[in-house]
Design a protein around this motif. Structure first.
Motif, PDB file in Angstrom:
ATOM      1  N   GLN A   9      29.580  44.075 -11.512  1.00 26.26           N
ATOM      2  CA  GLN A   9      28.237  44.502 -11.094  1.00 26.26           C
ATOM      3  C   GLN A   9      27.718  43.681  -9.912  1.00 26.26           C
ATOM      4  O   GLN A   9      26.768  44.089  -9.245  1.00 26.26           O
ATOM      5  CB  GLN A   9      27.233  44.315 -12.245  1.00 26.26           C
ATOM      6  CG  GLN A   9      27.465  45.222 -13.425  1.00 26.26           C
ATOM      7  CD  GLN A   9      27.260  46.668 -13.061  1.00 26.26           C
ATOM      8  OE1 GLN A   9      26.288  47.024 -12.416  1.00 26.26           O
ATOM      9  NE2 GLN A   9      28.199  47.500 -13.461  1.00 26.26           N
ATOM     10  N   VAL A  10      28.313  42.509  -9.709  1.00 25.45           N
ATOM     11  CA  VAL A  10      27.695  41.523  -8.810  1.00 25.45           C
ATOM     12  C   VAL A  10      27.846  41.909  -7.346  1.00 25.45           C
ATOM     13  O   VAL A  10      28.961  42.016  -6.824  1.00 25.45           O
ATOM     14  CB  VAL A  10      28.284  40.114  -9.076  1.00 25.45           C
ATOM     15  CG1 VAL A  10      27.752  39.112  -8.052  1.00 25.45           C
ATOM     16  CG2 VAL A  10      27.953  39.650 -10.497  1.00 25.45           C
ATOM     17  N   THR A  45      21.981  44.425  -6.663  1.00 25.49           N
ATOM     18  CA  THR A  45      21.989  44.702  -8.099  1.00 25.49           C
ATOM     19  C   THR A  45      21.204  43.600  -8.801  1.00 25.49           C
ATOM     20  O   THR A  45      20.915  42.554  -8.216  1.00 25.49           O
ATOM     21  CB  THR A  45      23.404  44.822  -8.715  1.00 25.49           C
ATOM     22  OG1 THR A  45      24.080  43.590  -8.567  1.00 25.49           O
ATOM     23  CG2 THR A  45      24.211  45.927  -8.074  1.00 25.49           C
ATOM     24  N   VAL A  92      21.183  34.031 -17.070  1.00 23.43           N
ATOM     25  CA  VAL A  92      21.944  35.284 -16.941  1.00 23.43           C
ATOM     26  C   VAL A  92      22.194  35.814 -18.342  1.00 23.43           C
ATOM     27  O   VAL A  92      23.098  35.361 -19.046  1.00 23.43           O
ATOM     28  CB  VAL A  92      23.273  35.040 -16.192  1.00 23.43           C
ATOM     29  CG1 VAL A  92      24.055  36.340 -16.056  1.00 23.43           C
ATOM     30  CG2 VAL A  92      23.010  34.422 -14.823  1.00 23.43           C
ATOM     31  N   HIS A 111      23.282  38.266 -21.379  1.00 24.13           N
ATOM     32  CA  HIS A 111      24.456  39.127 -21.582  1.00 24.13           C
ATOM     33  C   HIS A 111      24.083  40.443 -22.251  1.00 24.13           C
ATOM     34  O   HIS A 111      24.918  41.124 -22.835  1.00 24.13           O
ATOM     35  CB  HIS A 111      25.512  38.364 -22.378  1.00 24.13           C
ATOM     36  CG  HIS A 111      25.923  37.089 -21.713  1.00 24.13           C
ATOM     37  ND1 HIS A 111      25.711  35.841 -22.257  1.00 24.13           N
ATOM     38  CD2 HIS A 111      26.486  36.870 -20.508  1.00 24.13           C
ATOM     39  CE1 HIS A 111      26.150  34.907 -21.419  1.00 24.13           C
ATOM     40  NE2 HIS A 111      26.613  35.500 -20.355  1.00 24.13           N
ATOM     41  N   LEU A 156      20.004  41.159 -12.336  1.00 22.99           N
ATOM     42  CA  LEU A 156      20.522  40.458 -13.516  1.00 22.99           C
ATOM     43  C   LEU A 156      20.612  41.417 -14.698  1.00 22.99           C
ATOM     44  O   LEU A 156      21.556  41.366 -15.487  1.00 22.99           O
ATOM     45  CB  LEU A 156      19.621  39.267 -13.852  1.00 22.99           C
ATOM     46  CG  LEU A 156      19.675  38.113 -12.846  1.00 22.99           C
ATOM     47  CD1 LEU A 156      18.566  37.104 -13.140  1.00 22.99           C
ATOM     48  CD2 LEU A 156      21.038  37.428 -12.866  1.00 22.99           C
ATOM     49  N   ASP A 200      21.334  44.519 -14.631  1.00 22.69           N
ATOM     50  CA  ASP A 200      22.529  45.362 -14.494  1.00 22.69           C
ATOM     51  C   ASP A 200      23.754  44.659 -15.097  1.00 22.69           C
ATOM     52  O   ASP A 200      24.619  45.302 -15.690  1.00 22.69           O
ATOM     53  CB  ASP A 200      22.813  45.669 -13.016  1.00 22.69           C
ATOM     54  CG  ASP A 200      21.774  46.578 -12.383  1.00 22.69           C
ATOM     55  OD1 ASP A 200      21.264  47.476 -13.071  1.00 22.69           O
ATOM     56  OD2 ASP A 200      21.482  46.392 -11.178  1.00 22.69           O
ATOM     57  N   ILE A 201      23.830  43.342 -14.907  1.00 20.93           N
ATOM     58  CA  ILE A 201      24.954  42.573 -15.469  1.00 20.93           C
ATOM     59  C   ILE A 201      24.887  42.630 -16.995  1.00 20.93           C
ATOM     60  O   ILE A 201      25.874  42.949 -17.668  1.00 20.93           O
ATOM     61  CB  ILE A 201      24.906  41.099 -14.986  1.00 20.93           C
ATOM     62  CG1 ILE A 201      25.071  41.023 -13.468  1.00 20.93           C
ATOM     63  CG2 ILE A 201      25.970  40.264 -15.714  1.00 20.93           C
ATOM     64  CD1 ILE A 201      24.846  39.618 -12.892  1.00 20.93           C
ATOM     65  N   TYR A 229      31.325  39.993  -4.823  1.00 25.09           N
ATOM     66  CA  TYR A 229      31.415  38.727  -5.536  1.00 25.09           C
ATOM     67  C   TYR A 229      32.716  38.013  -5.218  1.00 25.09           C
ATOM     68  O   TYR A 229      33.685  38.630  -4.765  1.00 25.09           O
ATOM     69  CB  TYR A 229      31.340  38.964  -7.047  1.00 25.09           C
ATOM     70  CG  TYR A 229      32.472  39.825  -7.575  1.00 25.09           C
ATOM     71  CD1 TYR A 229      33.694  39.252  -7.934  1.00 25.09           C
ATOM     72  CD2 TYR A 229      32.337  41.202  -7.686  1.00 25.09           C
ATOM     73  CE1 TYR A 229      34.739  40.035  -8.390  1.00 25.09           C
ATOM     74  CE2 TYR A 229      33.376  41.990  -8.148  1.00 25.09           C
ATOM     75  CZ  TYR A 229      34.575  41.404  -8.495  1.00 25.09           C
ATOM     76  OH  TYR A 229      35.608  42.182  -8.935  1.00 25.09           O
ATOM     77  N   ILE A 272      28.740  33.748 -15.694  1.00 24.81           N
ATOM     78  CA  ILE A 272      28.604  34.810 -16.683  1.00 24.81           C
ATOM     79  C   ILE A 272      29.520  34.377 -17.823  1.00 24.81           C
ATOM     80  O   ILE A 272      30.670  33.989 -17.578  1.00 24.81           O
ATOM     81  CB  ILE A 272      29.009  36.183 -16.121  1.00 24.81           C
ATOM     82  CG1 ILE A 272      28.223  36.501 -14.836  1.00 24.81           C
ATOM     83  CG2 ILE A 272      28.793  37.281 -17.159  1.00 24.81           C
ATOM     84  CD1 ILE A 272      28.591  37.830 -14.172  1.00 24.81           C
ATOM     85  N   GLY A 293      30.741  42.798 -16.342  1.00 24.58           N
ATOM     86  CA  GLY A 293      29.563  42.100 -15.821  1.00 24.58           C
ATOM     87  C   GLY A 293      29.796  41.624 -14.395  1.00 24.58           C
ATOM     88  O   GLY A 293      28.966  41.843 -13.504  1.00 24.58           O
ATOM     89  N   ILE A 294      30.953  40.985 -14.180  1.00 19.03           N
ATOM     90  CA  ILE A 294      31.272  40.448 -12.847  1.00 19.03           C
ATOM     91  C   ILE A 294      31.283  41.567 -11.807  1.00 19.03           C
ATOM     92  O   ILE A 294      30.777  41.407 -10.685  1.00 19.03           O
ATOM     93  CB  ILE A 294      32.635  39.716 -12.873  1.00 19.03           C
ATOM     94  CG1 ILE A 294      32.538  38.422 -13.690  1.00 19.03           C
ATOM     95  CG2 ILE A 294      33.118  39.425 -11.456  1.00 19.03           C
ATOM     96  CD1 ILE A 294      33.884  37.718 -13.942  1.00 19.03           C
TER      97      ILE A 294
END
Ligand code: MF3
Ligand code: CO
Ligand code: CO
Length: 254
Positions: free
Chosen positions: A138-139, A143, A182, A184, A145, A147-148, A244, A202, A135-136
């Protein structure tokens, strides 16, 4: 209301708050052993936060939460309230720390194993950690939310774990919980696009069994309805111009 873009000064304060929250998890690690109670862990963290760090434990009295940290054992998903029951060999526990420094929050949690835990429990913990980092990763600006959530969901489902939907990551800053939510789980490309200066957590919760939650009468403790094990890890993340920055990174993760 919309997602706050932090100023350079606020980002620096969030870096300090994030590091302090991470340091509480580092401090408590040697104490997380069989025989200790979660109330004892709470008191150790409380004293360190208040007296050594001279910061504020954000959970204490937050919407009536009675303690300074959250301790979620085995089938507790999140928001477990510290109590007088000793931890036992084979338990798994999430400790969630949020501190306030100079008016800004740092929010992070990790899983600990008490003595020898089953390979099934270890695997759940490992896959949940991997899901957090997928997830991280992706940041970055542009991009979304979704996508995460999609990255986390894909990994969890590949390993046949379910994802808790009732609790999510959140914007964090002056407030403990800010916009956005956010999730999941989700669809690639869906939801708000990320911009540099956003800061959010996240914090995926993965269950060994079904995703469904049972709330205890204390109004806080969330357990798996089917009593299967649950794991969670959390970091506070800054969106930078190129990607990120993990504001709550611990030395062991470097
Ligand atoms: N730290 C939790 C989170 O990650 C929130 C805990 S709320 C409390 O969002 F009141 F239980 F502390
Ligand atoms: Co959080
Ligand atoms: Co937290």
């Amino acid at each position: 209301m919309s997602i706050i873009i932090k100023t350079a000064d606020e980002i620096n304060k969030m870096r300090v708050a994030g590091k302090l929250a991470a340091e509480v998890l580092e401090m408590i690690e040697p104490h997380v052993v069989a025989g200790v109670t979660t109330n004892e862990l709470n008191d150790l963290c409380h004293d360190y936060i208040v007296n050594v760090q001279q910061t504020i434990p954000a959970p204490l009295n937050y919407r009536g939460f009675p303690k300074s940290i959250c301790t979620s054992v085995n089938d507790t998903i999140c928001h477990g309230i510290p109590n007088d029951k000793p931890l036992k060999n084979g338990n798994i526990i999430n400790i969630d720390i949020t501190i306030i420094k100079d008016g800004y929050h740092g929010d992070t949690s990790k899983m600990f194993c008490i003595g020898a835990v089953t390979p099934f429990a270890k695997r759940l913990i490992q896959v949940t950690y991997e899901a957090l980092f997928l997830g991280i990763e992706q940041v970055k600006p542009g991009t979304t939310l979704g996508d995460i959530g999609y990255a986390i969901q894909t990994h969890a489902h590949k390993h046949h774990y379910s994802i808790v939907q009732e609790f999510c990551g959140h914007g964090v800053g002056k407030e403990f919980h800010e916009e956005p939510h956010v999730m999941h789980y989700g669809k690639a490309g869906a939801g708000a696009a990320l911009e540099a200066g956003m800061i959010f957590t996240i914090e995926p919760m993965l269950n060994q069994g079904k995703r469904h939650v049972k709330m205890l009468k204390d109004g806080w403790t969330a357990k798996t309805k089917d009593r299967s094990l649950s794991a969670q890890w959390e970091h506070t993340i800054l969106v930078t111009d190129t990607g990120y920055e993990i504001l709550t990174l611990r030395a062991e993760e470097l």
